[in-house]
Design a protein around this motif. Structure first.
Motif, short mmCIF file in Angstrom:
data_model
loop_
_atom_site.label_atom_id
_atom_site.label_comp_id
_atom_site.label_asym_id
_atom_site.label_seq_id
_atom_site.Cartn_x
_atom_site.Cartn_y
_atom_site.Cartn_z
N ASP A 257 11.45 -4.08 -16.76
CA ASP A 257 12.61 -4.08 -15.87
C ASP A 257 12.16 -4.51 -14.47
OD1 ASP A 257 15.05 -3.77 -14.67
OD2 ASP A 257 14.87 -1.59 -14.46
N PRO A 258 11.91 -5.82 -14.29
CA PRO A 258 11.36 -6.28 -13.02
C PRO A 258 12.35 -6.28 -11.87
CG PRO A 258 11.76 -8.14 -14.47
CD PRO A 258 12.07 -6.91 -15.26
N SER A 259 13.59 -5.80 -12.12
CA SER A 259 14.57 -5.76 -11.04
C SER A 259 14.50 -4.46 -10.24
CB SER A 259 15.99 -5.91 -11.62
OG SER A 259 16.27 -4.84 -12.52
N GLY A 260 13.57 -3.58 -10.60
CA GLY A 260 13.44 -2.31 -9.91
C GLY A 260 12.51 -2.41 -8.71
N PRO A 261 12.44 -1.32 -7.92
CA PRO A 261 11.54 -1.30 -6.74
C PRO A 261 10.08 -1.38 -7.16
CG PRO A 261 12.42 0.88 -7.16
CD PRO A 261 13.15 -0.04 -8.09
N PHE A 262 9.26 -1.81 -6.24
CA PHE A 262 7.84 -1.97 -6.56
C PHE A 262 7.02 -1.70 -5.30
CE2 PHE A 262 6.33 -5.92 -4.51
CZ PHE A 262 7.52 -6.34 -3.94
N GLY A 263 5.74 -1.49 -5.53
CA GLY A 263 4.79 -1.35 -4.43
C GLY A 263 3.50 -2.03 -4.84
N ALA A 264 2.60 -2.19 -3.90
CA ALA A 264 1.33 -2.83 -4.19
C ALA A 264 0.23 -2.17 -3.34
CB ALA A 264 1.39 -4.33 -3.91
N MET A 265 -1.00 -2.34 -3.76
CA MET A 265 -2.12 -1.67 -3.10
C MET A 265 -2.21 -1.98 -1.61
SD MET A 265 -5.25 -1.48 -5.82
CE MET A 265 -5.08 -3.12 -6.49
N PRO A 266 -2.04 -3.25 -1.17
CA PRO A 266 -2.14 -3.51 0.28
C PRO A 266 -1.13 -2.73 1.10
CG PRO A 266 -2.24 -5.57 -0.96
CD PRO A 266 -1.88 -4.50 -1.93
N MET A 267 0.08 -2.51 0.55
CA MET A 267 1.09 -1.76 1.27
C MET A 267 0.68 -0.30 1.44
SD MET A 267 3.35 -3.98 1.98
CE MET A 267 4.55 -2.82 2.60
N GLN A 268 0.16 0.30 0.37
CA GLN A 268 -0.26 1.70 0.45
C GLN A 268 -1.45 1.86 1.40
OE1 GLN A 268 1.10 4.73 -1.51
NE2 GLN A 268 0.20 5.16 0.48
N ILE A 269 -2.38 0.94 1.35
CA ILE A 269 -3.54 1.00 2.26
C ILE A 269 -3.07 0.88 3.71
CG2 ILE A 269 -5.64 -0.22 2.96
CD1 ILE A 269 -5.93 -1.03 -0.04
N PHE A 270 -2.13 -0.02 3.96
CA PHE A 270 -1.58 -0.18 5.31
C PHE A 270 -0.91 1.11 5.78
CE2 PHE A 270 2.27 -1.31 7.78
CZ PHE A 270 1.64 -1.76 8.93
N GLU A 271 -0.19 1.77 4.88
CA GLU A 271 0.49 3.02 5.23
C GLU A 271 -0.52 4.11 5.56
OE1 GLU A 271 3.57 3.40 5.68
OE2 GLU A 271 3.75 5.59 5.80
N TRP A 272 -1.58 4.23 4.76
CA TRP A 272 -2.59 5.24 5.04
C TRP A 272 -3.34 4.96 6.34
CZ3 TRP A 272 -4.53 4.92 -0.67
CH2 TRP A 272 -3.79 5.80 -1.46
N ALA A 273 -3.65 3.69 6.58
CA ALA A 273 -4.47 3.33 7.74
C ALA A 273 -3.78 3.63 9.07
CB ALA A 273 -4.86 1.86 7.67
#
Length: 313
Positions: A257-273
């Motif tokens: 179901d590729p129409s759902g929300p998604f995230g990726a590792m660079p986004m999570q790393i940016f959020e933590w940093a």
């Protein structure tokens, strides 16, 4: 006759100082080349040392298999036994990055290689073809944020896909498509024309020649270009940020179901940093190590494919 022989002897007279000066220039050139090489090597070693030392003790199996947490103590392995909700990790983002790259690879394979075959094998050598090729090469240097804005306008808003996995994959496809087309064209161009002529001489059609002769010879270069381009795409933040990728996701996206929300590792790393707690820098470093490991694996696969299927190997 004797005068001519003397002139020739003068012309080739051994000049020891000139030879010595040229050898010194050669050593200086070698030193400059070695220094240029070491700049990249030292920068890579410094990066790896800094990231690994920051992540040391924070990268565990639980970090790879659990969803993220807003509490930094949940990432500390010393607290794992006292946590009723389980440790913190980046599992949904790892899955999201892998799904994102799978879809991007599928789109890139068909669009990039198809365009390269048409431009190299079918398109006439006209002014229009050269104009298109020149613009594709120029698109390879466009900043990634521009592709993010294009993806936001075309896929998210015009095509109404929303901030979905399919929108992220299509945007990353646009980002790496020029590089894949140029690399695939170079690989097709490297196939000797004599092989095409021999195939035509045996009675094969153009399609049969491309399928049975040209593509098998060009596959190592094409696959290497695709995998290296995907390695760049998996580390990009700006394009997927523009199409609405989640900075934190507690459940992995679905490939069916590729129409759902998604995230990726660079986004999570940016959020933590960007979080103020100091220990989140260690968590971000652990995420960077995971991302770098995935990048190195993809580069290793590209090198393996190139060496295994290279006919000159």
């Amino acid at each position: 006759m004797s005068t001519q022989t003397a002139d020739e002897a003068d012309e080739f007279e051994f000049d020891e100082s000139a030879v010595k000066r040229k050898r010194q220039l050669g050593k200086v050139f070698l030193g400059l080349c070695f220094a240029a090489t070491m700049v990249g090597v030292v920068a890579l070693i410094a990066l790896l040392y800094d990231v690994v030392s920051e992540a040391w003790g924070w990268l565990t199996w639980e970090f790879l298999t659990y969803p993220p947490s807003q509490v930094v103590e949940h990432y500390n392995p010393a607290n794992y036994g006292d946590l009723p909700t389980g440790p913190g990790g980046m599992y949904p983002m790892i899955v999201g990055s892998i799904y994102l790259i799978i879809l991007t690879a599928i789109f890139t394979l068909f669009l990039g290689v198809g365009a390269a075959i048409y431009l190299e094998e079918y398109a006439p050598d006209s002014l229009l073809t050269r104009f298109i090729e020149a613009n594709i090469s120029n698109l390879a240097g466009v900043p990634s944020i521009v592709y993010g804005l294009l993806g936001l306008a075309v896929f998210v808003r015009a095509m109404q896909t929303g901030a979905s996995l399919i929108a992220g994959a299509l945007t990353l496809t646009l980002l790496i498509l020029p590089i894949v087309i140029v690399q695939s064209q170079e690989s097709l161009r490297a196939v000797p024309d004599s092989m095409r002529q021999a195939s035509y001489g045996a009675g094969a059609t153009k399609w049969q020649t491309i399928r049975n002769v040209v593509l098998p010879e060009a596959v190592p270069g094409i696959m290497t270009g695709i995998i290296l381009s995907l390695s760049r795409a998996i580390g990009e933040t700006a394009p997927i940020l523009m199409v609405g990728a989640a900075t934190t996701l507690f459940a992995p996206p679905s490939l069916t179901d590729p129409s759902g929300p998604f995230g990726a590792m660079p986004m999570q790393i940016f959020e933590w940093a960007k979080l103020p707690e100091e220990n989140f820098q260690h968590v971000a470093a652990a995420g960077i190590v995971v991302l770098l490991t995935l990048l190195l694996l993809m580069n290793a696969v590209a090198i393996y494919i190139r060496n295994k299927y290279d006919p000159r190997g």
